[in-house]
Design an enzyme around this catalytic site. Sequence first.
Site, PDB file in Angstrom:
ATOM      1  N   PRO A  33      20.721 -73.274 -82.877  1.00  7.44           N
ATOM      2  CG  PRO A  33      19.874 -75.351 -82.735  1.00  7.44           C
ATOM      3  CD  PRO A  33      19.712 -73.859 -83.501  1.00  7.44           C
ATOM      4  CB  CYS A  34      25.695 -72.307 -80.563  1.00 11.62           C
ATOM      5  SG  CYS A  34      25.482 -72.665 -79.049  1.00 11.62           S
ATOM      6  CB  THR A  35      25.633 -78.051 -80.120  1.00 14.76           C
ATOM      7  OG1 THR A  35      24.816 -78.427 -81.167  1.00 14.76           O
ATOM      8  CG2 THR A  35      25.365 -77.968 -78.881  1.00 14.76           C
TER       9      THR A  35
ATOM     10  CG  PHE B 182      29.371 -73.435 -85.526  1.00 11.62           C
ATOM     11  CD1 PHE B 182      30.262 -73.668 -86.884  1.00 11.62           C
ATOM     12  CD2 PHE B 182      27.881 -73.313 -85.930  1.00 11.62           C
ATOM     13  CE1 PHE B 182      29.357 -73.840 -87.961  1.00 11.62           C
ATOM     14  CE2 PHE B 182      27.517 -73.653 -86.729  1.00 11.62           C
ATOM     15  CZ  PHE B 182      28.236 -73.928 -88.044  1.00 11.62           C
ATOM     16  CB  SER B 183      30.080 -75.447 -78.796  1.00 13.58           C
ATOM     17  OG  SER B 183      30.578 -75.286 -77.354  1.00 13.58           O
TER      18      SER B 183
END
Length: 654
Positions: free
Chosen positions: A360-362, A364-365
């Site tokens: 999951p990248c949220t 660091f988005s």
Amino acid sequence: MADIDAKAQALSAARNRILQLQEQMTDKVLQMAAEVEKLMEAVPASEAKAFLKARCNLPAVELATYVGFAKTLKGSEEVLRKSRASFPVTKALVAAAPDVRKEILERMAIGAQIDTKDVAAISRRLEAAKLTPKQAMAAYQRNILAAAARKRTKDSLASFQTDVASFVDDLRRLWLKLLPETDVVCEGLRHRASDLLKVFETLYGAEHRPASEITQTNREYPVAIAYHALRQFRDGQFGGDFGYGLGDRDGTTKAIDALQPFTGKVPVQVGKVRERKPPTELVGPLRPRALELCAGGGGMALGLEQAGYRHVALIEFDRNAAATLRKNRPQWKVVEADIRKIDFTQYRKDRIDLLAGGLPCTPFSSVGERKGKHDDNDLLMEGVRAVKEVQPRSFVFENVEGLLHAKHADYVAALLRKLSKLGYETAIHRINSRDYGIAQNRARILIVGIHKKLGGAFRMPPRFPEMATNMGDVLADLMGANGWSGVADWVRTMQERPFVERGQVIQKGFLSDTIRGYQGSAQNGEGIRALRNGVSYAPPAKGAPTNEEASNEGFVPGLTNRMRSRLQGFPDEWEFVGGLGAVADQVGNAVAPKVAQAVGLAIYSALKAYEIDWKKMMWPSGRRLSIEPPLIDGVPATLVENNELSGFSCEMVG
């Protein structure tokens, strides 16, 4: 005379320039030390070091020098400047003992020119001066004996390598039928193996675990398999084509190959040579094995499958995404679970070649709350735990570019440090889907690691600007599916509009913005930017545009989930499970399959030292994909040919 004057002038001019440059380099070193000192005063030491490594690309060897400067050389800046001290000398002074450093600085102050050899020599002299005569004599004798032992070991190793090289050459000749397989020949080889085994045991010991009990990433592995290979040859096990394995994962390591590293030479190809097959042509247990975390709707999994990998398992928490994986690939083992609750040691026995994950990248988005390591959705450290427990030969974790923001520098540094301690050469690379024939400007980072013991060097896959496409070509038939009469003009606009980034024209033909997960409405400037780019970004459209919708003032077409899926590079036959929002999330969170395929091939190349025929393996037809626009009267275009690799109907254009 004129020639002498010209030479003298050239030498004088060169000296002046070099002295000037040396002074400038010394100034830079001193300025760097001062900046690091300021930073260390402003923030905690651990955070400062992490920032300098992750965001300033300051190598660890340089970092230690600049950090230690304030404690060891503070106040000596003028002496260093006048003597034009180089960075290597400064580094040696920081690491030196106080008495050594004091003497060196005193010498510099009176004009002596010092290099690193001088620092080492003075260090040895002062160290010896501290010893009593008896201690000095004992130290001298220890050094003499150690040097003699090193020389003997070195000579023995050189002789052993020569003998092993000759032995391996004869084995290869026997294997290739260039040497007759008579009793005399085999008996001679058996005796030579026995002699080599005795020397081997003196150099490397006689106690070695079976290869089946050691992973290929363990430092014991190459020595153990060579030991067992010599034992087999000593016992006369020459058999046919040397097809017996040594208990390794797939039986591909031959006894003859196990000895090759001990020859000290690159293997010589004698007679006919069997070509190594690409991963896509391997079958059964020979195919490289992958374990995937947070598999989502299957983008990375599909790409790795196309690269020839066989999935041992795919782990996904979301029930809709897990259902999507099962629906499209019933043969895949899909584990519907939270990776935080999984004991990954159960997969160690599978000898995983590649541990992959679109974690999951949220956190660091560039959109959202950007909590980073404080976000409950941050699973990067769970990826590190998986690496530790699975012990794969390699890994790749995909994430957003926001991870490299300065505020996350300490976190990135900790991440890389943990992976290095686990034995992996790890690097962060940037990649963009537009470079692989995808009509989307989707920039991402890849955290790629190869186990240090494998000796493989990972190189990013090449880019393919010649395979570039655009939104018009890719979405033409889908945009015209409901008879919108303006589709041909829209397609033409997308084909002709250049894609510009930071003032530079990247290509002719427009690209989609990064496809994201479900949004009820566009965030920040995305909505305005999307309208300017010729599409309505959010929320996803429920269907292709109609003439009735197009008659509304300010109309721009929206992107359906199927359109978004195609812009990600999913084949049209890939069926997503779930409602509008659930599917949008699966599509937006996915890794573009073509990107995953390229990365998977690059990792296979590093693991197996295999040369990739990129065009042949990624685009077997060797052609660019394009879709014929629908007719102006709204009738959808005739689909000329279906391409299985891309998964959507298209015309093949030369």
